[in-house]
Design a protein around this motif. Structure first.
Motif, mmCIF file in Angstrom:
data_model
loop_
_atom_site.group_PDB
_atom_site.id
_atom_site.type_symbol
_atom_site.label_atom_id
_atom_site.label_comp_id
_atom_site.label_asym_id
_atom_site.label_seq_id
_atom_site.Cartn_x
_atom_site.Cartn_y
_atom_site.Cartn_z
ATOM 1 N N LYS A 17 0.823 -1.213 0.000
ATOM 2 C CA LYS A 17 0.000 0.000 0.000
ATOM 3 C C LYS A 17 0.852 1.256 0.000
ATOM 4 O O LYS A 17 0.358 2.344 -0.309
ATOM 5 C CB LYS A 17 -0.923 -0.008 1.218
ATOM 6 C CG LYS A 17 -1.968 -1.117 1.183
ATOM 7 C CD LYS A 17 -2.815 -1.139 2.448
ATOM 8 C CE LYS A 17 -3.822 -2.282 2.406
ATOM 9 N NZ LYS A 17 -4.645 -2.356 3.640
ATOM 10 N N ASP A 37 2.314 3.550 -4.805
ATOM 11 C CA ASP A 37 1.163 4.003 -5.579
ATOM 12 C C ASP A 37 0.897 3.080 -6.761
ATOM 13 O O ASP A 37 1.800 2.792 -7.552
ATOM 14 C CB ASP A 37 1.396 5.427 -6.099
ATOM 15 C CG ASP A 37 1.368 6.469 -4.989
ATOM 16 O OD1 ASP A 37 0.847 6.159 -3.902
ATOM 17 O OD2 ASP A 37 1.885 7.586 -5.221
ATOM 18 N N GLY A 38 -0.327 2.605 -6.857
ATOM 19 C CA GLY A 38 -0.738 1.792 -7.999
ATOM 20 C C GLY A 38 -0.459 0.311 -7.885
ATOM 21 O O GLY A 38 -0.841 -0.454 -8.781
#
Length: 287
Positions: free
Chosen positions: A185, A188-189
């Protein structure tokens, strides 16, 4: 650099070198024990031993699936950075390896900068041998998660997150898939249903085993093993000790007069298509 910071760097390198020496000593002791045990096994349990050997021989060495973008013989190498960079930094690491954690915490920002400047492309071999000596499965589970991150085009960022959050060697936190998914987490992405399924299903378990088999056959017996254009540079390059400044100096010297690679890629692969893994074409890789 202040005297306090300089002392901190020395201490970190001393811990890194001490840990590597301990790993090499453990490896030598293990080989002696295995050799002695093998003699007894042949005498006391020849039939069982024969079955085990046959079972090991029957396992395919070529993984049934490899992460997108992997290169080299059998697609066992994860490349990071511009493929047209003039120098190659080859790194063998285990997610549970304490010396690897110390190395990455000191060198990762420098290596990332070299990659982003188009000076080097890194060829990463994610090995998983520590599970053999220390109870747990964090090496293999962590290696599979790294392969899943490569599949999603976020290997480098997740790799750096794992080493920044590496537990103690005897703490098998990376054996818990929930821990790995929670760390994802921070990238990003990366935290997607596809990545979660890849981790939970151990999608690249066969690939992880194949990378370790390749390491077992090599002349390298401890981690981290680091080479610049095929020349060992850890813990020293000739008479010079490896430091972030020296690594930059060595790379610049190796690149003298050569055109740099594509800059600014942030070391990430583009998000692969669903057929990217099948489309991989093996190409030679250093190390």
């Amino acid at each position: 650099m202040s005297e306090k910071n300089r002392e901190g760097k020395r201490t970190a390198r001393e811990r890194m070198l001490a840990q590597r020496a301990a790993e090499e000593a453990t490896s030598k002791r293990r080989k002696k024990l295995i050799a002695g045990g093998a003699v007894l096994a042949v005498i006391a349990a020849a039939v069982i031993a024969g079955i085990v050997v046959q079972d090991q021989r029957s396992k395919p060495e070529t993984p049934t699936a490899a992460p997108a973008g992997t290169i080299g013989d059998k697609n066992l190498v994860i490349p990071v950075g511009a493929s047209n960079a003039p120098s190659v930094l080859t790194v063998y690491e285990d997610p549970r390896c304490p010396a690897c954690g110390i190395f990455e915490r000191e060198f990762s920002s420098t290596i990332d900068q070299l990659e982003d400047a188009g000076k080097v492309t890194s060829h990463v071999h994610v090995v998983s041998f520590i599970d053999r000596a220390v109870p747990g499965k964090g090496s293999k589970t962590g290696a599979n998660a790294l392969a899943c991150a490569q599949d999603a085009g976020h290997f480098r960022d997740f790799h750096d997150v794992l080493y920044r959050n590496q537990p103690d060697e005897t703490n098998d936190a990376f054996g818990d898939k929930a821990v790995l998914l929670n760390l994802a987490k921070q990238v990003d992405g990366l935290d997607t249903p596809a990545f979660q399924a890849c981790v939970n299903d151990n999608k690249y378990g066969g690939w992880v085993s194949a990378v370790q088999q390749d390491f077992d056959k090599s002349s390298y017996k401890s981690t981290p093993t680091v080479l610049l254009n095929g020349q060992p540079v850890y813990p020293k390059n000739g008479d010079e000790e490896i430091t972030p400044a020296n690594l930059v100096k060595w790379v610049d010297a190796a690149n003298q007069g050569k055109q740099l690679g594509t800059a600014g890629s942030h070391g990430q692969s583009p998000a692969p298509t669903s057929t990217a893994s099948e489309a991989n074409n093996p190409s030679p890789a250093a190390g």
